[in-house]
Motif scaffolding. Structure first.
Motif, short mmCIF file in Angstrom:
data_model
loop_
_atom_site.label_atom_id
_atom_site.label_comp_id
_atom_site.label_asym_id
_atom_site.label_seq_id
_atom_site.Cartn_x
_atom_site.Cartn_y
_atom_site.Cartn_z
N ARG A 1 0.81 -1.23 0.00
CA ARG A 1 0.00 0.00 0.00
C ARG A 1 0.84 1.27 0.00
O ARG A 1 0.38 2.31 -0.47
N VAL A 2 2.03 1.19 0.56
CA VAL A 2 2.82 2.42 0.71
C VAL A 2 3.82 2.61 -0.45
O VAL A 2 4.02 3.72 -0.92
N ASN B 1 -1.89 14.32 3.27
CA ASN B 1 -2.27 13.17 4.08
C ASN B 1 -3.11 12.17 3.31
O ASN B 1 -3.77 11.33 3.89
N THR B 2 -3.07 12.28 2.01
CA THR B 2 -3.81 11.29 1.23
C THR B 2 -3.07 9.97 1.27
O THR B 2 -1.90 9.91 1.60
N SER B 3 -3.76 8.94 0.92
CA SER B 3 -3.12 7.63 0.98
C SER B 3 -2.14 7.47 -0.18
O SER B 3 -2.10 8.26 -1.11
N ALA B 4 -1.35 6.44 -0.07
CA ALA B 4 -0.27 6.23 -1.03
C ALA B 4 -0.82 6.05 -2.43
O ALA B 4 -1.92 5.55 -2.61
#
Lengths: 96, 173
Positions: B112-113, B158-161
């Motif tokens: 995910r990252v 701060n959005t996701s990866a």
């Protein structure tokens, strides 16, 4: 109050200390404001502690999450399902 | 705690280290990656530390005696690889671990990252390399050259990866 890094090196001491602090019917609040690092191993330790709390009739709260704690809980999808949901209204819960 | 440095190419910002597969090497690997990423946005540096911690933790648990960590920062790409001689292969769980499961989230985090990641089996021998890549931004390649560097306090969103391109995982078990 926890500080520093929670990884494979430190996970067991967290589980041991936390388990020792559990009291039936009481809330164990982990203040994560000074946790500079946590990875999946550390998350596993929190989950293990959560299970120990449930088994003992206690509750665990992950409060004042540092940005890195919040990030890893978000990435693992635990931010919505973790006992944060049981955080009492009005308590300090960091930046979320 | 840190092992002797195998090589360091300052112009290319590349690091190579041999690390024993003991728990203390996990923090050592994080320090190496954090040092390499000085000048990058906090978010990229911290995510890189998280990912290398996952890779090294896997190696300490399942790898051989020694891990080889290589990390490079080039053309705005931070690429980190951990090689070990162990026969174990990282395997993604088919389902998202639930609250009753205290392990199995390491590769979920990597998936995910990281912008890209993969596993490359050795051509000879049982070992493998697990690697990941993070897009450190266009300005990153000059970040350590001095005054032109990107300040470490660049705000990160701060959005996701990014969920776009991921590696072909046909080689994974």
């Amino acid at each position: 109050m926890l500080a520093g890094s929670i990884d494979l090196t430190t996970r067991q001491s967290l589980v041991d200390a936390g388990s020792g602090a559990l009291i039936e019917g009481a809330l164990l609040r982990l203040d994560m404001a000074d946790v500079e690092f946590i990875d999946s191993t550390g998350i596993g330790a929190l989950l293990e502690l959560g299970r120990a709390a449930t088994a003992k009739g206690a509750r665990l709260e992950i409060s004042r999450r540092s940005p890195r704690v919040a990030r890893v809980l978000e990435v693992t999808g635990l931010d919505s399902t973790w006992p944060a949901a049981s955080t009492p209204a009005g308590s300090v819960t960091g930046d979320r | 705690m840190r092992m002797p440095r195998v090589g360091r190419d300052l112009s290319g910002r590349e690091e190579a280290h041999e690390l024993p597969t003991v728990p203390d090497s996990i923090a050592a690997a994080r320090s190496i990656v954090l040092d390499l990423g000085i000048g990058l946005p906090h978010r990229v540096r911290d995510d890189a530390a998280l990912l290398v911690s996952e890779l090294m933790s896997n190696t300490v648990r399942h790898g051989g005696d020694t891990a080889r960590l290589t990390a490079s920062l080039r053309d705005g790409l931070l690429r980190v690889a951990v090689h070990d001689d162990g026969v174990g292969r990282p395997a993604m769980q088919q389902t998202v671990p639930d609250l009753s499961t205290t392990s199995g989230r390491g590769l979920q985090i990597v998936d995910r990252v990281a912008d890209r990641w993969g596993v490359e089996p050795d051509e000879c021998g049982p070992g493998k390399t697990v690697w990941f890549q993070l897009d450190a931004g266009a300005a990153a390649s000059t970040a350590r050259d001095g005054a032109s560097g990107v300040p470490d306090d660049v705000p990160s969103d701060n959005t996701s990866a990014p969920a776009e391109e991921k590696e072909d995982r046909s080689a994974w078990s």
